[in-house]
Design a protein around this motif. Structure first.
Motif, mmCIF file in Angstrom:
data_model
loop_
_atom_site.group_PDB
_atom_site.id
_atom_site.type_symbol
_atom_site.label_atom_id
_atom_site.label_comp_id
_atom_site.label_asym_id
_atom_site.label_seq_id
_atom_site.Cartn_x
_atom_site.Cartn_y
_atom_site.Cartn_z
ATOM 1 N N GLU A 142 0.839 -1.211 0.000
ATOM 2 C CA GLU A 142 0.000 0.000 0.000
ATOM 3 C C GLU A 142 0.871 1.258 0.000
ATOM 4 O O GLU A 142 0.608 2.218 -0.727
ATOM 5 C CB GLU A 142 -0.923 -0.013 1.224
ATOM 6 N N GLU A 143 1.926 1.240 0.817
ATOM 7 C CA GLU A 143 2.847 2.386 0.849
ATOM 8 C C GLU A 143 3.507 2.599 -0.507
ATOM 9 O O GLU A 143 3.667 3.733 -0.967
ATOM 10 C CB GLU A 143 3.934 2.153 1.907
ATOM 11 N N LYS A 155 1.012 4.154 -2.875
ATOM 12 C CA LYS A 155 0.822 5.567 -2.507
ATOM 13 C C LYS A 155 1.989 6.409 -3.011
ATOM 14 O O LYS A 155 1.808 7.550 -3.440
ATOM 15 C CB LYS A 155 0.708 5.712 -0.979
ATOM 16 N N GLU A 201 1.546 7.359 -6.644
ATOM 17 C CA GLU A 201 0.611 8.488 -6.797
ATOM 18 C C GLU A 201 1.273 9.800 -6.396
ATOM 19 O O GLU A 201 1.091 10.834 -7.052
ATOM 20 C CB GLU A 201 -0.641 8.243 -5.947
ATOM 21 N N ARG A 202 2.046 9.752 -5.298
ATOM 22 C CA ARG A 202 2.726 10.970 -4.830
ATOM 23 C C ARG A 202 3.778 11.415 -5.851
ATOM 24 O O ARG A 202 3.929 12.595 -6.132
ATOM 25 C CB ARG A 202 3.372 10.690 -3.470
#
Length: 444
Positions: free
Chosen positions: A193-194, A197, A200-201
């Protein structure tokens, strides 16, 4: 000696495998397609790798809304409750790159190098146990494991890699990523999940810096912009972590809890300058994951034009022919464009031209792309909305993205890659020095 639960596990696994191999109709079609696609996307053509892909299909393949494992349970009403539970637990199986931590009488304690999680793993038959008994502590192996009771079992053929130094371990991780992308953090959903993310960042960072999700520059200028972008990212991460960019090296070392000498030694060992090492030490407390370094591949640095297409999940795709493909689509008679057929074939066959690229073209030039494909494929009824996805699947292009290379990696992997690079650099420098030294003592 193999216990009764493990022996039963082996029997059920064989029954499940036979069920899939003997299947007809929709299950047989899905099986054949799954294996063919995975093999096409993989670097490895070994029989053990193919067997592992079969095992992945057993528990993760899809036939409508069900997996082969679920269809098997439905087809065997005589199964006991304990058998059903044992089989259902296999849904949690995953492939890993394991290091042997401890040798037990009936198995091993293994660490998944990608996530540092530990497992007690026991082979399900005496032959495998005997073969694996020759392993030594510290050796690496790639295999797939599945839960059984309060421990795990070897679910797929294993590949023994031996004892690996850091550079070879880094290569092994790269190979694992290529062959088992969906299992990269198979036992650590929090890390996965990290990582997603971070993609996306990173996409938002890309937009903030470049001002667009599509950029075309010469290779030379893009290389310079990417170096600037890397600085931009480093600074942004330091700001997010509350680190002061104006601190001296000595102050950064003090904040990191090390002396100037220790910091210099660490920097040398990792192939970094002291300031970068200090920033990394400071940042350790602020993040479990680290963004990889980005650099333009050498072959793209000399290109006349490189187009970067950015997406929040597919990451960034770099193409030297995107503007040529756009020209082809904008031309009234596309067949008059030199090399048009070859370019279209390349876009269909090359893995680097992924589903996202095709969707971007379909979004920007829907009518033109549909007309070109109708003509090229000799399918006058080709409908872009209806037929594009099946066409891409026919050409082994996954419809969903795997975790892109720009995703952040766990800190222990980042450190390993840095140390591996430093070792390789030191070895090359030593070889160069030895060659010079040897030349100096040659006699004519």
């Amino acid at each position: 000696m193999v216990d009764a639960v493990l022996a039963r596990s082996k029997e059920l696994k064989q029954a499940l495998t036979d069920f899939v191999y003997d299947a007809e109709g929709e299950l047989a079609t899905a099986f054949e397609k799954f294996v063919a696609e995975r093999l096409a996307q993989s670097q490895s053509k070994e029989s053990k790798h193919r067997d592992t892909i079969v095992d992945i299909f057993l528990t993760h393949g899809q036939i409508g809304t069900k997996t082969p494992l679920e269809l098997f349970i439905e087809s065997e009403p005589e199964l006991s409750d304990s058998d059903r539970q044992l089989i259902l637990n296999w849904k949690r199986n995953f492939s890993g790159l394991f290091a042997i931590q401890e040798i037990l009488p009936d198995g091993f304690k293994l660490m998944n190098w990608l996530t540092t999680k530990m497992y007690i793993v026991k082979p399900s038959d005496s032959e495998t146990l005997e073969a694996m008994s020759r392993f030594k502590i510290g050796e690496m192996l790639v295999t797939r494991i599945a839960p059984v009771d309060n421990y795990w079992t070897v679910f797929s053929p294993y590949v023994q890699l031996g004892n690996l130094g850091k550079p070879k371990l880094a290569v092994a991780i790269g190979n694992f990523r290529q062959n088992y992308k969906s299992d990269l953090y198979g036992d650590a959903p929090d890390l996965l999940e990290e990582a997603w993310k971070s993609v996306e960042r990173y996409h938002q960072d890309f937009l903030d810096f470049f001002g667009s999700d599509q950029v075309t520059l010469s290779g030379y200028h893009l290389g310079k912009k990417i170096a600037e972008f890397q600085d931009f990212l480093t600074q942004r991460r330091m700001d997010e972590a509350g680190l002061d960019r104006n601190k001296s090296l000595a102050e950064m070392a003090q904040d990191a809890g090390v002396s100037d000498e220790e910091l210099t030694e660490m920097a040398e060992a990792m192939g970094l300058d002291a300031e970068s090492a200090a920033k990394m030490m400071q940042n350790k407390a602020a993040a479990k994951m680290v963004t990889p370094q980005i650099e333009l591949p050498p072959d793209l640095k000399k290109a006349e034009a490189v187009t970067v297409l950015a997406h929040p999940r597919w990451g960034q795709v770099l193409l030297t022919t995107y503007t040529q493909f756009e020209t082809l689509l904008k031309t009234e008679d596309w067949q008059s464009v030199k090399g048009a057929d070859k370019l279209i074939r390349k876009y269909l066959s090359d893995a680097e031209v992924n589903t996202f690229v095709w969707h971007r073209l379909a979004e920007q030039y829907p009518t033109q792309l549909e007309n070109v494909l109708r003509s090229f494929l000799q399918r006058p009824d080709f409908d872009l909305q209806r037929d594009l996805a099946p066409l891409l699947q026919e050409n082994n292009k996954p419809l969903e993205p795997d975790l892109p290379d720009i995703a952040s990696v766990p800190l222990h992997l980042h450190n390993l890659f840095q140390e591996a690079l430093a070792e390789v650099s030191k070895t090359k420098a030593k070889e160069k020095a030895d060659k010079k030294s040897a030349k100096g003592f040659q006699r004519g």
